[in-house]
Scaffold this active site. Structure first.
Site, PDB file in Angstrom:
ATOM      1  CG  ASP A  29      87.801 -14.017  -1.102  1.00  0.00           C
ATOM      2  OD1 ASP A  29      88.345 -14.232  -1.112  1.00  0.00           O
ATOM      3  OD2 ASP A  29      87.033 -15.432  -0.749  1.00  0.00           O
ATOM      4  CG  ASN A  32      88.730  -7.593  -0.968  1.00  0.00           C
ATOM      5  OD1 ASN A  32      89.707  -6.807  -0.754  1.00  0.00           O
ATOM      6  ND2 ASN A  32      87.909  -7.714  -1.872  1.00  0.00           N
ATOM      7  CE1 TYR A  86      91.344  -8.583  -8.449  1.00  0.00           C
ATOM      8  CE2 TYR A  86      89.481  -7.307  -9.852  1.00  0.00           C
ATOM      9  CZ  TYR A  86      89.992  -8.094  -8.325  1.00  0.00           C
ATOM     10  OH  TYR A  86      89.806  -7.022  -7.184  1.00  0.00           O
ATOM     11  CE1 TYR A 100      89.596 -13.144 -11.103  1.00  0.00           C
ATOM     12  CE2 TYR A 100      87.917 -13.391 -12.916  1.00  0.00           C
ATOM     13  CZ  TYR A 100      88.184 -12.920 -11.024  1.00  0.00           C
ATOM     14  OH  TYR A 100      87.067 -12.093 -10.218  1.00  0.00           O
ATOM     15  CD1 TRP A 101      96.720 -12.990 -18.212  1.00  0.00           C
ATOM     16  CD2 TRP A 101      95.069 -11.595 -17.171  1.00  0.00           C
ATOM     17  NE1 TRP A 101      96.033 -12.595 -18.949  1.00  0.00           N
ATOM     18  CE2 TRP A 101      95.278 -11.735 -18.684  1.00  0.00           C
ATOM     19  CE3 TRP A 101      94.880 -10.524 -16.404  1.00  0.00           C
ATOM     20  CZ2 TRP A 101      94.423 -10.527 -19.005  1.00  0.00           C
ATOM     21  CZ3 TRP A 101      93.735  -9.919 -16.727  1.00  0.00           C
ATOM     22  CH2 TRP A 101      94.142  -9.631 -18.823  1.00  0.00           C
ATOM     23  NE  ARG A 167      83.320 -14.851  -6.661  1.00  0.00           N
ATOM     24  CZ  ARG A 167      82.668 -14.570  -5.462  1.00  0.00           C
ATOM     25  NH1 ARG A 167      81.762 -15.819  -5.386  1.00  0.00           N
ATOM     26  NH2 ARG A 167      82.607 -13.913  -4.518  1.00  0.00           N
ATOM     27  CE  LYS A 225      78.050 -13.457   3.889  1.00  0.00           C
ATOM     28  NZ  LYS A 225      79.075 -13.726   3.227  1.00  0.00           N
ATOM     29  CD  GLU A 229      65.821 -10.102  -0.467  1.00  0.00           C
ATOM     30  OE1 GLU A 229      64.778 -10.002  -0.348  1.00  0.00           O
ATOM     31  OE2 GLU A 229      65.260  -8.913  -1.718  1.00  0.00           O
ATOM     32  CG  ASP A 258      84.709 -10.125   0.244  1.00  0.00           C
ATOM     33  OD1 ASP A 258      84.752 -11.647  -0.057  1.00  0.00           O
ATOM     34  OD2 ASP A 258      85.494  -9.737  -1.385  1.00  0.00           O
TER      35      ASP A 258
HETATM   36  P1  ADP Z   1      77.823 -12.400  -0.885  1.00  0.00           P
HETATM   37  O1  ADP Z   1      78.568 -10.523  -1.867  1.00  0.00           O
HETATM   38  O2  ADP Z   1      78.509 -12.832   0.224  1.00  0.00           O
HETATM   39  O3  ADP Z   1      76.957 -12.393  -1.923  1.00  0.00           O
HETATM   40  P2  ADP Z   1      75.642 -10.107   0.117  1.00  0.00           P
HETATM   41  O4  ADP Z   1      75.327  -9.482  -1.641  1.00  0.00           O
HETATM   42  O5  ADP Z   1      74.290 -10.994   0.693  1.00  0.00           O
HETATM   43  O6  ADP Z   1      76.915 -10.993  -0.047  1.00  0.00           O
HETATM   44  O7  ADP Z   1      76.336  -8.604   0.513  1.00  0.00           O
HETATM   45  C1  ADP Z   1      76.563  -9.133   2.024  1.00  0.00           C
HETATM   46  C2  ADP Z   1      76.014  -7.809   2.906  1.00  0.00           C
HETATM   47  O8  ADP Z   1      76.055  -6.567   1.891  1.00  0.00           O
HETATM   48  C3  ADP Z   1      74.238  -7.993   2.481  1.00  0.00           C
HETATM   49  O9  ADP Z   1      74.372  -8.555   3.985  1.00  0.00           O
HETATM   50  C4  ADP Z   1      74.152  -6.437   2.893  1.00  0.00           C
HETATM   51  O10 ADP Z   1      74.324  -6.445   4.587  1.00  0.00           O
HETATM   52  C5  ADP Z   1      74.991  -6.216   2.264  1.00  0.00           C
HETATM   53  N1  ADP Z   1      73.912  -5.112   0.874  1.00  0.00           N
HETATM   54  C6  ADP Z   1      74.033  -5.601   0.232  1.00  0.00           C
HETATM   55  N2  ADP Z   1      73.608  -5.671  -0.504  1.00  0.00           N
HETATM   56  C7  ADP Z   1      72.879  -4.402  -0.806  1.00  0.00           C
HETATM   57  C8  ADP Z   1      72.093  -3.199  -0.507  1.00  0.00           C
HETATM   58  N3  ADP Z   1      71.541  -3.666  -2.426  1.00  0.00           N
HETATM   59  N4  ADP Z   1      71.981  -2.770   0.618  1.00  0.00           N
HETATM   60  C9  ADP Z   1      72.182  -2.116   1.087  1.00  0.00           C
HETATM   61  N5  ADP Z   1      73.053  -2.660   1.813  1.00  0.00           N
HETATM   62  C10 ADP Z   1      73.379  -4.675   0.783  1.00  0.00           C
END
Ligand code: ADP
Length: 311
Positions: A29, A32, A86, A100-101, A167, A225, A229, A258
Site C-alpha cells: 500500500d 504504491n 503474495y 500471503y507469505w 486489514r 474516501k 460515492e 493508495d
Molecule cells: P480505499 O481503497 O482506501 O477503501 P476507496 O475504495 O474509497 O478507497 O477508493 C479510493 C478512491 O478511488 C475513491 O475516493 C475514488 O476517487 C476512487 N474510486 C474507487 N472506486 C471507484 C469507481 N468505481 N469509480 C470511480 N472512482 C472510484
C-alpha cells in the site's frame, strides 16, 4: 523541493495469468502511494522506507524503487530475511483471492535499523506517511520504538499522515487494532481513511458519526474516501464535499485508495487547494482501477499530466 517519507512493506506480487504463466511485480500500500505521488509530482523528493533482504528479489525490488525515481535512502538491508510475497488468483467469475507469505519478511523488522542517525535524517522530511498495515506488520515488540520515532519526528515539525487501511487478518484482535489506531489518530496531522475502515472496526459509517468519532483526535485535515460515492474533506473544521464520477469499466480496484492518497498528498504539498487535490486524486484512482494490478502503466497517467499542466 519537499521531502516525503512513506513507510511500509513492499512485496513480490505474483499474478497467475489464464494460461498459468506467473507474472511478477512489486506492490504494497505505501509503496504504491509513493509510486503514484512521484509519478504525478516528479519535483518532490519521495522516499520509501522499509527493510528488504540481500537476495536477488530484494535487489530487483530496490531497482523497482529506483526506476520509479524513489529515494532509497531509507531502505535498509536485513542480514538474513527476505521480502514478503503474495499471490493473486482470479477465478472464472473474475473474483480475486489473495494468498500471503509475509510472516517472516524483512520489512517486519525495519525498526531494528532505525537508530538516532536514521531518525535525524527522517526529521528532515516535510511529511511522514504510514498506514495501518505499516504498523500491523511490525514485530509487536518494535511498536513502542515506532511510536517514539514518530513523536521525535512530530517534535521536529514533520507533518504526520496516516491511512488506517484496516486489514483484520493482520491483527490478533480488533482491540489490538483499535489501540494502535488511536495512537496513530492522535499523532496525525492528515488522515485519509476509507468509510470501510470505520464500518469494519467501529460499526459506524455515516459522515456525522465518523466526524464525531474523529473529533477528539484534533486532526487538522481529514479526507474521507467512499469508493465511487464521494469524498469529504474536513480541513480546520471546514467541510468540503466532492462527488465522484463512477468509472464504468472497472477492471481491478486494487490500489484505488493508495493512488488517491499519493496524488492527494502530492497535490496538497504542491500548494493545490482541497477541491483541486481531491479531483486530481480521484482522476488518478479512476485511471488505476481501469488497469489490472496495483501499479498501472506509467503512460496511463498522460491524461492526468495534461490536466496538471493546464492548472
Ligand atoms: P480505499 O481503497 O482506501 O477503501 P476507496 O475504495 O474509497 O478507497 O477508493 C479510493 C478512491 O478511488 C475513491 O475516493 C475514488 O476517487 C476512487 N474510486 C474507487 N472506486 C471507484 C469507481 N468505481 N469509480 C470511480 N472512482 C472510484
Amino acid at each position: 523541493m519537499q521531502k516525503i517519507v512513506l513507510m511500509g512493506e513492499c512485496m513480490l506480487e505474483l499474478r497467475q495469468a489464464k494460461d498459468g504463466v506467473m507474472n511478477h511485480s512489486f506492490a504494497g500500500d505505501t509503496f504504491n502511494t509513493a509510486v503514484y505521488m512521484k509519478r504525478t509530482f516528479a519535483q518532490q523528493d519521495i522516499a520509501f522506507m522499509t527493510a528488504v533482504g540481500q537476495d536477488s528479489i530484494s535487489q530487483q525490488m530496490v531497482s523497482a524503487c529506483s526506476s520509479e525515481n524513489l529515494n532509497n535512502q531509507h531502505v535498509f538491508a536485513h542480514g538474513d530475511r527476505n521480502p514478503g510475497i503474495y499471490l493473486v488468483q482470479t477465478d472464472e467469475h473474475g473474483e480475486r483471492s489473495f494468498l500471503y507469505w509475509r510472516d517472516t519478511s524483512a520489512a517486519k523488522q525495519v525498526m531494528q535499523y532505525v537508530d538516532q542517525q536514521a531518525i535525524a535524517e527522517l526529521c528532515k522530511a516535510d511529511l511522514f506517511f504510514f498506514s495501518g498495515i505499516s504498523i500491523a506488520i511490525l514485530e509487536p515488540q518494535d511498536r513502542d520504538a515506532f511510536w517514539a520515532m514518530l513523536a521525535q519526528l512530530k517534535q521536529a515539525g514533520v507533518k504526520i499522515g496516516f491511512d488506517p487501511n484496516y486489514r483484520p487478518r493482520l491483527w490478533n484482535s480488533t482491540d489490538e487494532a483499535k489501540a494502535e489506531f488511536a495512537t496513530a489518530y492522535a499523532a496525525s496531522d492528515i488522515m485519509l481513511p476509507g468509510v470501510d475502515d470505520f464500518k469494519q472496526l467501529y460499526a459506524i459509517e455515516s459522515l456525522d458519526d465518523i466526524l464525531t468519532f474523529c473529533q477528539p483526535f484534533d486532526i487538522e485535515e481529514l479526507v474521507l474516501k467512499n469508493g465511487p460515492e464521494s469524498v469529504y474533506c474536513q480541513l480546520h473544521g471546514q467541510l468540503t464535499h466532492v462527488a465522484i464520477t463512477p468509472v464504468t469499466n472497472v477492471v481491478d480496484t486494487t490500489s484505488a485508495g493508495d493512488s488517491f492518497n499519493g496524488v492527494y498528498l502530492g497535490a496538497r504539498l504542491a500548494g493545490k487547494d482541497v477541491t483541486t487535490s481531491i479531483n486530481l486524486a480521484a482522476s488518478a484512482a479512476g485511471i488505476v482501477i481501469q488497469h489490472p494490478g496495483a501499479i498501472a502503466p506509467a503512460d496511463a497517467f498522460d491524461s492526468l499530466h495534461s490536466i496538471l499542466t493546464k492548472k
